[in-house]
Enzyme design. Structure first.
Site, PDB file in Angstrom:
ATOM      1  N   LYS A   1       0.778  -1.328  -0.241  1.00 21.46           N
ATOM      2  CA  LYS A   1       0.070  -0.020  -0.080  1.00 21.46           C
ATOM      3  C   LYS A   1       1.036   1.199  -0.062  1.00 21.46           C
ATOM      4  O   LYS A   1       0.758   2.286  -0.832  1.00 21.46           O
ATOM      5  CB  LYS A   1      -0.986   0.071   1.077  1.00 21.46           C
TER       6      LYS A   1
ATOM      7  N   GLU B   1      11.037  -4.686   4.082  1.00 21.53           N
ATOM      8  CA  GLU B   1      10.823  -5.913   3.701  1.00 21.53           C
ATOM      9  C   GLU B   1      10.699  -6.191   2.293  1.00 21.53           C
ATOM     10  O   GLU B   1      11.186  -6.777   1.442  1.00 21.53           O
ATOM     11  CB  GLU B   1      10.094  -6.643   4.474  1.00 21.53           C
TER      12      GLU B   1
ATOM     13  N   GLY C   1      -4.526  -1.802   5.449  1.00 21.45           N
ATOM     14  CA  GLY C   1      -3.887  -2.707   5.046  1.00 21.45           C
ATOM     15  C   GLY C   1      -4.276  -4.324   5.420  1.00 21.45           C
ATOM     16  O   GLY C   1      -4.504  -5.032   4.598  1.00 21.45           O
ATOM     17  N   ARG C   2      -4.762  -4.277   6.896  1.00 21.43           N
ATOM     18  CA  ARG C   2      -5.440  -5.714   7.180  1.00 21.43           C
ATOM     19  C   ARG C   2      -6.749  -5.871   6.721  1.00 21.43           C
ATOM     20  O   ARG C   2      -7.343  -6.919   6.935  1.00 21.43           O
ATOM     21  CB  ARG C   2      -5.103  -5.748   8.508  1.00 21.43           C
TER      22      ARG C   2
ATOM     23  N   GLU D   1      -3.420  -6.179  15.789  1.00 14.65           N
ATOM     24  CA  GLU D   1      -3.086  -4.708  15.130  1.00 14.65           C
ATOM     25  C   GLU D   1      -4.160  -4.075  15.200  1.00 14.65           C
ATOM     26  O   GLU D   1      -4.017  -2.582  15.346  1.00 14.65           O
ATOM     27  CB  GLU D   1      -2.483  -5.100  13.811  1.00 14.65           C
TER      28      GLU D   1
ATOM     29  N   HIS E   1      -3.232 -32.845  19.349  1.00 14.86           N
ATOM     30  CA  HIS E   1      -2.160 -33.886  20.083  1.00 14.86           C
ATOM     31  C   HIS E   1      -1.003 -32.838  20.565  1.00 14.86           C
ATOM     32  O   HIS E   1       0.179 -33.163  20.718  1.00 14.86           O
ATOM     33  CB  HIS E   1      -1.629 -34.744  18.964  1.00 14.86           C
TER      34      HIS E   1
ATOM     35  N   LYS F   1      10.298  -0.153  13.744  1.00 12.04           N
ATOM     36  CA  LYS F   1      10.729   0.145  12.334  1.00 12.04           C
ATOM     37  C   LYS F   1      11.976   1.293  12.437  1.00 12.04           C
ATOM     38  O   LYS F   1      12.926   1.239  11.702  1.00 12.04           O
ATOM     39  CB  LYS F   1       9.415   0.555  11.387  1.00 12.04           C
TER      40      LYS F   1
HETATM   41  O1  F6P Z   1       4.153  -2.997   9.779  1.00 15.80           O
HETATM   42  C1  F6P Z   1       2.575  -3.011   9.734  1.00 15.80           C
HETATM   43  C2  F6P Z   1       2.040  -2.542   8.449  1.00 15.80           C
HETATM   44  O2  F6P Z   1       2.125  -1.124   8.356  1.00 15.80           O
HETATM   45  C3  F6P Z   1       0.677  -3.182   8.374  1.00 15.80           C
HETATM   46  O3  F6P Z   1      -0.494  -2.486   8.927  1.00 15.80           O
HETATM   47  C4  F6P Z   1       0.619  -3.306   7.014  1.00 15.80           C
HETATM   48  O4  F6P Z   1      -0.295  -4.165   6.592  1.00 15.80           O
HETATM   49  C5  F6P Z   1       1.972  -3.807   6.583  1.00 15.80           C
HETATM   50  O5  F6P Z   1       2.815  -3.036   7.199  1.00 15.80           O
HETATM   51  C6  F6P Z   1       2.326  -3.626   5.139  1.00 15.80           C
HETATM   52  O6  F6P Z   1       2.197  -2.207   4.628  1.00 15.80           O
HETATM   53  P1  F6P Z   1       2.403  -2.008   2.851  1.00 15.80           P
HETATM   54  O7  F6P Z   1       1.247  -2.609   2.425  1.00 15.80           O
HETATM   55  O8  F6P Z   1       2.211  -0.622   3.060  1.00 15.80           O
HETATM   56  O9  F6P Z   1       3.740  -2.398   2.641  1.00 15.80           O
END
Ligand code: F6P
Length: 538
Positions: A201, A207, A261-262, A347, A378, A506
């Protein structure tokens, strides 16, 4: 001026609920919940049947919880969400994910309709093989690079609907910055037949950007730069940054700041789902979620599934002292659902201040955990049955399978129902004693063993059933939990749509990364310095 009046703890209902807990706490679920005497209390909505009869409540408690919800403005707050009002006050945004699953006839946002057409075209072209890679090569694999909401939702849904993933390219997911994640996925793939989908987004997530850079290097080892646009597409609300990264503008599907995002698997972030199962299946997923939206928007609180599940959570966390809540899908294909729910729930509601910034005076979100049954039986189920923690359980139960192995499916369902029954009824020490006596043990051995074999029972649980795990039922299930999370946030008066807590880690990682990679100007604490030294000395 902070409006501490919004705190639910200041309502007369909160005090009443505490009294009701004291009054009823020594009763069993069966004594308390007169509804269970009628063989279950199921509420049906959007293809789901939710059996609430094994919860530690009676009508008096439910009525008080409903009154609490109404005092906290539940019906109006539901309307605000569905109408796309600015419910995310700290980021001055709507959380209008429900608009993404409106039927075409009710869609008022032109950009949503246009994006859905793009999702369809892309998924169709990949599935009918008209999207070609370098040298006219067929695209056989799509790698989604994203993290958090740009990974967990589509990954979970593709897994859940894997019985429908015939014909299309194989979809893979890479999220972790651990280099081994991308490496292991790319190991079996060929650049010319691979499409990289960068999902972010913000287009600002370390990452994702690092993995995207590595993936691009991998592509360029085998295909010319001029063919890169046949192999890299993106989904982002930050089109400028995606273009600056090198993604062809025509290959970028938009997102909007009014989708969190979520809560984004319904947007173009769900493109991997459409690629894996076809656009029609993706549309069915949206339709199932929409059916749950309709239920949430119109059912009275006392009959409203997301509201009732949220109120039960409030009851267990704030009055019965539960610290965690388990979600146990009796469906292997829903194995990633607990992971998905962890982000959605924790979150969203892992918050310690009210919407106005004042501290909350009660606990909020419990820890969410779980895994697919019967595997957990189990393993950690021991603690559910005989541990000292009260852990409410949601069983997710597709009654029928996409497999033809009816007998194994019957075993699966039997185990789910048995777990629910065992948690509720337990086994008294008297019946453990009787069992041991029947097996011929001596009185001394019986006296030694009986208390170990007894299970207290009285552990609340809910069965959320559906006929089969179809896209529509999955959509309804996800929307059920999305709305449950929102309804709980309304009771606690917290903002379910921001996530400031994740920012600190972060921020702190940037200077540490600099130090690890040679910048010795950064000053840090002793522990971090020790580990930086260990890393750099190797
Ligand atoms: O670090 C958490 C977060 O901000 C989430 O809320 C989000 O879904 C995720 O990172 C990824 O963010 P993006 O889609 O902007 O890369």
């Amino acid at each position: 001026m902070r409006n501490v009046k919004a705190s639910p703890t200041n309502t007369p209902h909160w005090q009443k609920l505490a009294k009701l807990h004291a009054q009823y706490q020594s009763q069993s679920i069966e004594q308390l919940n007169d509804l269970s005497a009628n063989g279950g209390q199921c509420i049906d909505a959007a293809g789901l049947s939710v059996d609430l009869s094994r919860n530690f409540v009676n009508q008096v408690i439910v009525d008080e919880l409903v009154a609490l919800a109404k005092t906290q403005g539940m019906p109006e707050k539901i309307n605000q969400l569905i109408a796309g009002e600015e419910v995310n006050n700290t980021e001055a945004r709507a959380a209008h994910h429900t608009a993404l699953r409106l039927p075409d006839s009710a869609q008022t946002r032109a950009d949503v309709g246009e994006t859905q057409q793009k999702i369809k075209a892309l998924a169709d072209n990949l599935r009918n093989k008209s999207w070609r890679g370098s040298n006219d090569t067929e695209i056989t694999d799509v790698v989604n690079i994203g993290i958090g909401g740009s990974d967990l939702g589509p990954r979970m849904a593709c897994n859940a609907l894997s019985s429908m993933t015939t014909d299309g390219p194989k979809v893979h997911f890479v999220a972790n910055i651990d280099p081994r994640d991308l490496e292991t996925v790319l190991q079996g793939l060929k650049p010319a037949s691979t499409l990289i989908l960068i999902s972010s987004k913000s287009f600002n997530t370390t990452e994702t950007l690092e993995n995207a850079l590595s993936a691009r290097r991998w592509l360029l080892e085998a295909i010319p730069q001029s063919d890169l646009s046949k192999h890299v597409i993106a989904v982002s609300s930050n089109v400028e940054k995606a273009v600056a990264f090198g993604v062809d503008a025509d290959n970028i599907l938009p997102m909007w700041d009014w989708v969190g995002g979520r809560y984004s698997l319904w947007s173009a972030i769900g493109l991997p789902i459409a690629i894996a199962i076809g656009y029609e299946g993706f549309r069915e997923l949206l339709d199932g979620a929409h059916a749950m939206d309709e239920h949430f928007a119109t059912a009275p609180v006392e009959n409203n599934l997301p509201c009732l599940l949220a109120l039960l959570e409030v009851w267990y966390v704030n009055f019965c002292n539960a610290h965690s809540s388990a979600v146990l899908p009796y469906s292997h294909e829903l194995g990633l659902f607990p992971d998905y729910l962890q982000q959605l729930t924790m979150e969203s509601n892992g918050k310690q201040v009210h919407k106005d910034g004042s501290p909350v005076l009660s606990r909020t979100c419990p820890t969410i955990w779980g895994s697919a049954g019967t595997i957990g039986q189990h393993s950690f189920h021991q603690l559910l049955h005989q541990g000292t923690e009260l852990i409410p359980v949601d069983f997710i139960l597709p009654l029928h399978s996409h497999s033809d192995e009816h007998s194994k499916q019957a075993h699966l369902v039997a185990n789910c129902l048995a777990q629910s029954k065992a948690l509720t009824e337990g086994k008294s020490e008297a019946s453990a004693t009787q069992e041991l006596a029947d097996s011929g043990l001596s009185d001394a051995a019986i006296a030694e063993l009986a208390s170990h074999k007894a299970s207290p029972g009285n552990r609340p649980n809910t069965i959320i059933a559906m006929d089969k795990l179809t896209p529509s039922n999955l959509g309804a299930l996800v929307a059920l939990y999305e709305h449950k999370v929102y309804a709980a946030s309304v009771v606690w008066d917290i903002n379910a749509f921001d996530q400031w807590g994740v920012e600190l880690g972060k921020q702190l990682s940037t200077p540490i990364f600099a130090a690890l990679t040679g910048d010795d100007s950064a000053s840090t604490d002793k522990t971090t310095a020790f580990w930086i030294k260990r890393f750099t000395q190797q």
